[in-house]
Write an enzyme that holds these catalytic residues in place. Structure first.
Site, PDB file in Angstrom:
ATOM      1  N   CYS A 105      29.782  12.040 -40.738  1.00 39.44           N
ATOM      2  CA  CYS A 105      30.527  12.572 -39.593  1.00 39.44           C
ATOM      3  C   CYS A 105      32.029  12.516 -39.835  1.00 39.44           C
ATOM      4  O   CYS A 105      32.768  13.381 -39.373  1.00 39.44           O
ATOM      5  CB  CYS A 105      30.184  11.782 -38.334  1.00 39.44           C
ATOM      6  SG  CYS A 105      28.475  11.932 -37.807  1.00 39.44           S
ATOM      7  N   GLU A 124      28.843   8.343 -30.662  1.00 35.71           N
ATOM      8  CA  GLU A 124      29.609   8.758 -31.851  1.00 35.71           C
ATOM      9  C   GLU A 124      28.919   9.997 -32.377  1.00 35.71           C
ATOM     10  O   GLU A 124      27.819   9.929 -32.924  1.00 35.71           O
ATOM     11  CB  GLU A 124      29.630   7.629 -32.891  1.00 35.71           C
ATOM     12  CG  GLU A 124      30.656   7.852 -33.989  1.00 35.71           C
ATOM     13  CD  GLU A 124      30.062   8.466 -35.249  1.00 35.71           C
ATOM     14  OE1 GLU A 124      30.236   9.694 -35.422  1.00 35.71           O
ATOM     15  OE2 GLU A 124      29.450   7.743 -36.035  1.00 35.71           O
TER      16      GLU A 124
END
Length: 457
Positions: free
Chosen positions: A262, A228
């Protein structure tokens, strides 16, 4: 060498920790493997009970853990408490659902019996970032332990206290000693851990460049990885959107975790009809956030995690301005008491292709506004990125919104009239330079198991 925990408010050293030697790391890996040999034989009921214990430990220690996050990476206390609650929720989720997710799946064939069985792999190495120092770990840890795996944690070097506290929580919940351990090592020592034959898989949350390095090494060893990575999420605001609500949600998404997430909104793509009105509303919402000491109840925006990260972000902002962007809010290092790693909410307008804010991830409280002549161009701008983590669209046309989210936006998570967020019940992850694989939900627990076919004639 020592790993230091540094207060981002004033830059003072909180505590120093001795880095694990190479021999110590080897011993820890061996100890974790031995613990796993027994743990893999445990049943789902036992695993679920311990995960529920772990959730109870998190609730019990919520306030202390929130304070630890405030000290080590500047997260406001109320946000830290919410993060701990979310960690507890993912433990309870997999305790409740794990048995169903992992039960044998009968498949009708010519055999007298054939089925799919989900078996643990062994040790999973987690390489985790500082921005959500507990949540990022627990969204891997809960499904990994429920699936019968063991875990090793290489946490970010600026949150060593958080890393050690997670190991302590797991042990206090009743899990076997050494089943989950923290490695006190720097990034240069990670390759030795990945190379160890007893480590079967790697999960990483972090930068795209870090992900590429880990993926390359793991691929050479034929080890499973889930990555990720970075993101530059686009939020599209169409002409019929509820602008007041959209502006509030967009500001919240951009400034969550002091702008260091993020999946926070980073590029705001506005159709021309509402560009001026939305920008005015958005700026007011950004101004309302109170920057200050994360220990103060009124603070909703603390410092960035490190001064060097703040300085890098400010340089990005200046590069955009030098290339023709206009800064209509912030854009300056604030004069706050201590002033070590603070950066106030910032808005850049007039962002064009070629500017850093168009193509790079702005990891901090900086919003980039792009203009689109219509919905079609807005979608094209949103997809004109190397990333693909999340995206959102704001409109009152439900049918159009669902079509855009489902088929038009190229990202792992697409939300309608809401900020993008992770949820234990839903798979989470990205595409393109934002990584691959999925965490959470059914798909997350199946990432690190041997999906085994059993066929009985």
């Amino acid at each position: 060498m020592n790993i230091q925990s540094i207060n981002p408010i004033d830059g003072k050293i909180i505590q120093s920790y001795k880095e694990d030697s190479e021999d110590t790391v080897i011993y820890k890996i061996a100890d974790t493997h031995r613990a796993w040999l027994n743990w893999r034989e445990s049943d789902f009921t036992q695993r679920a009970a311990l995960l529920n214990n772990l959730a109870d430990q998190l609730y019990k220690e919520r306030d202390n853990l929130a304070q630890l996050m405030a000290f080590e990476m500047g997260k406001p206390l109320k946000d830290g408490a919410a993060e701990i609650d979310k960690c507890a929720s993912v433990c309870k989720y997999y305790a409740d659902q794990g048995t169903d997710f992992l039960k044998d799946q009968l498949i009708a064939t010519e055999a007298s019996k054939s089925y799919v069985s989900y078996q643990p792999l062994g040790i999973v190495l987690a390489i985790m970032p500082w921005n959500f120092p507990f949540w990022q770990v627990f969204r891997f840890l809960a499904p990994a332990l429920m699936a019968g795996n063991a875990g090793l944690l290489k946490h970010a070097s600026n949150v060593p206290g958080c890393a050690l506290s997670i190991e302590k929580l797991v042990l206090e919940a009743g899990f076997p000693k050494h089943l989950f351990q923290t490695l006190m090592i720097g990034s240069k020592a990670v390759n030795h851990v990945i190379a160890d034959p007893l480590v079967k898989a790697v999960t990483l949350t972090g930068s795209t460049e870090a992900g590429k390095k880990v993926a390359a090494q793991a691929a050479g060893l034929l080890k499973k990885t889930v990555l990720e990575l970075g993101g530059s999420d686009a939020y599209l605001v169409l002409e019929d959107a509820d602008l007041e609500t959209a502006a509030d949600i967009c500001a919240s998404s951009r400034l969550i975790n002091n702008g260091q997430s993020c999946i926070s909104a980073k590029r705001f793509i506005l159709v021309k009809e509402i560009e001026k009105e939305f920008t005015t509303l958005f700026m007011e919402k950004m101004k309302q956030r109170v920057t200050g000491d994360p220990f103060e109840a009124t603070t909703n925006l603390g410092p960035m995690a490190r001064a060097d990260l703040r300085d890098e972000l400010h340089q990005q902002v200046q590069r955009n301005i030098d290339m023709g962007a206009k800064c209509i809010l912030g854009g300056q290092v604030p004069s706050l008491n201590g002033n070590h790693a603070f950066y106030k909410p910032t808005i850049l307008t007039g962002i064009k292709k070629g500017m850093p804010a168009y193509s790079e991830e702005m990891f901090g409280p900086v919003a980039a506004i792009l203009s689109a002549k219509d919905t079609s161009e807005a979608i094209n701008l949103a997809n004109d990125t190397v990333f693909g983590l999340g995206a959102a669209v704001f409109t009152k046309d439900d049918a159009l919104a669902e079509e855009i989210a489902k088929t038009k936006l190229q990202a792992g998570s697409c939300f309608v009239n809401s900020l993008v967020k992770s949820d234990p019940r839903l798979p989470f992850g990205g595409i393109n330079q934002s990584g691959y694989g999925r965490e959470l939900g059914l798909f997350g627990i199946h990432e690190f198991v041997n999906i085994k076919t059993v066929y009985i004639q």
